[in-house]
Scaffold this active site. Sequence first.
Site, PDB file in Angstrom:
ATOM      1  N   HIS A  58       0.839  -1.206   0.000  1.00  0.00           N
ATOM      2  CA  HIS A  58       0.000   0.000   0.000  1.00  0.00           C
ATOM      3  C   HIS A  58       0.875   1.258   0.000  1.00  0.00           C
ATOM      4  CE1 HIS A  58      -4.013   1.773   1.670  1.00  0.00           C
ATOM      5  NE2 HIS A  58      -3.342   2.705   1.038  1.00  0.00           N
ATOM      6  N   HIS A  60       1.349   5.145  -1.903  1.00  0.00           N
ATOM      7  CA  HIS A  60       0.856   6.184  -2.821  1.00  0.00           C
ATOM      8  C   HIS A  60       2.071   6.873  -3.445  1.00  0.00           C
ATOM      9  CE1 HIS A  60      -3.362   5.883  -1.526  1.00  0.00           C
ATOM     10  NE2 HIS A  60      -2.865   5.663  -0.323  1.00  0.00           N
ATOM     11  N   ASN A  92      -5.101   5.824  -6.788  1.00  0.00           N
ATOM     12  CA  ASN A  92      -5.749   7.147  -6.729  1.00  0.00           C
ATOM     13  C   ASN A  92      -4.834   8.267  -7.226  1.00  0.00           C
ATOM     14  OD1 ASN A  92      -4.059   7.043  -4.472  1.00  0.00           O
ATOM     15  ND2 ASN A  92      -5.446   8.209  -3.147  1.00  0.00           N
ATOM     16  N   ASP A 152      -8.847   2.596  -3.085  1.00  0.00           N
ATOM     17  CA  ASP A 152      -8.354   3.189  -1.834  1.00  0.00           C
ATOM     18  C   ASP A 152      -8.448   4.715  -1.811  1.00  0.00           C
ATOM     19  OD1 ASP A 152      -6.994   3.022   0.768  1.00  0.00           O
ATOM     20  OD2 ASP A 152      -5.503   4.194  -0.294  1.00  0.00           O
ATOM     21  N   ASP A 305       0.818   2.481   3.755  1.00  0.00           N
ATOM     22  CA  ASP A 305      -0.096   3.576   3.367  1.00  0.00           C
ATOM     23  C   ASP A 305       0.695   4.884   3.271  1.00  0.00           C
ATOM     24  OD1 ASP A 305      -2.297   5.003   2.607  1.00  0.00           O
ATOM     25  OD2 ASP A 305      -3.379   4.818   4.504  1.00  0.00           O
TER      26      ASP A 305
END
Length: 434
Positions: A58, A60, A92, A152, A305
């Site tokens: 996870h 970004h 995203n 997500d 995350d």
Amino acid sequence: MTDHLIKGAAVLGGEPSDVLIRDGRIAELGAVGSIEASDAEVYDATGLVLLPGLVDLHTHLREPGREDAETVASGSRAAALGGYTAVCAMANTDPVADTAGVVEQVWSLGRDAGLVEVQPIGAVTVGLAGERLAELGAMATSAAKVRIFSDDGHCVSDPRLMRRALEYVKAFDGVIAQHAEEPMLTVGAQMHEGAMSAKLGLAGWPAVAEEAIIARDVLLAGHVGSRLHVCHVSTAGSVEILRWAKSKGWRVTAEVCPHHLLLTDELAESYDPVYKVNPPLRTEEDVLALQQGLAEGVIDVVATDHAPHTVEDKECEWAQARPGMLGLQTALSIVIKTMVEPGLLDWAGVAERCSITPATIAGLTGQGQLPHVGAPANLTLVDPNETWTVNGSELAGPSRNTPYDGMTFPGVVRATFFGGRPTVLDGKLVKESI
Ligand SMILES: NC(=O)N[C@@H](CC(=O)O)C(=O)O
């Protein structure tokens, strides 16, 4: 390709060993002094623990679209410094990674950066809008070979769509990774709903908003017989639901983030948006339940995350600030502090939760292998006895939103080897690899 001889590393915290890396793989593994390799570059790893390279489910990376916060290259640097050899890039972005074209773009940017394996995650729904399924099959069969799909940042809240997504990916053993948040219960939410949110006058994100979706989704996964992965589990109740779902034999896995293993909602009292994150920091009771759940394997993996945000998006009023925290460079240290030091996980457990199981979930066959002869040389060397103090301004990448600035942690990543090449040596990025 240069050969490398790692000398004296404690493999998974066990007996010191020597490891010879040749042509990208472990060529020999033996007692200290047992390997002859006069042409190899020697790395003295005395006192260091050798782990399989960490794998993050996870991350970004913000590219395409928000390169002012992070790029695939800068996120790859942060990952390598944190001991990672693979990261799964969340969908995203802008444009959203909901087509074969965008996932292939992210995948090739990762390959060009060359510091870690960048495995794109595809969106479940077009534009993350929760209305129509994205081109899941086209992403799965693209060059990026997408295996995990996630909206997500948004929950796939329509149960019919969630069911269809689970049914669709079952055909190719794909995984739906859910951001579990019932949106009707978190309208305007700013932090965990509890005594602290009441005191601060901030709208709350109740634990039940997460738990209600997890309960629904494990039932759907069980019904369909498909694979569900629950992102960033943050409450004690969620751990109980997962325990129950696993007892049924359903194909459900879950992750916890380092910040949810360490930090609590008390920190919001500062009104410093660096502590604003989705799902929010919860209570001490939740933290302890998450640690226990991870120790028992009810929660399968640690995932960062890692959510970089620019100064403009983070250093503002709490209500305006974007949720999310940096995580790649601090994750292993926090796992050591919260899990290894209290005796909840040993080094084999760290390898399991931070490398082997995430690689299995993501289907990354070259990653997450216990060190053995013939294995791809994706490896991390960490000094468990050394401490370091986080300095936000020295972290890789343009963003500075670490909640750990000034905090001292155990565990320094000394070296990372990716595909047999060092990306990090002596705690610094190797110049040729940048
Ligand atoms: N975890 C976060 O707090 N932020 C994530 C998305 C999200 O889950 O809101 C981000 O992309 O910044």
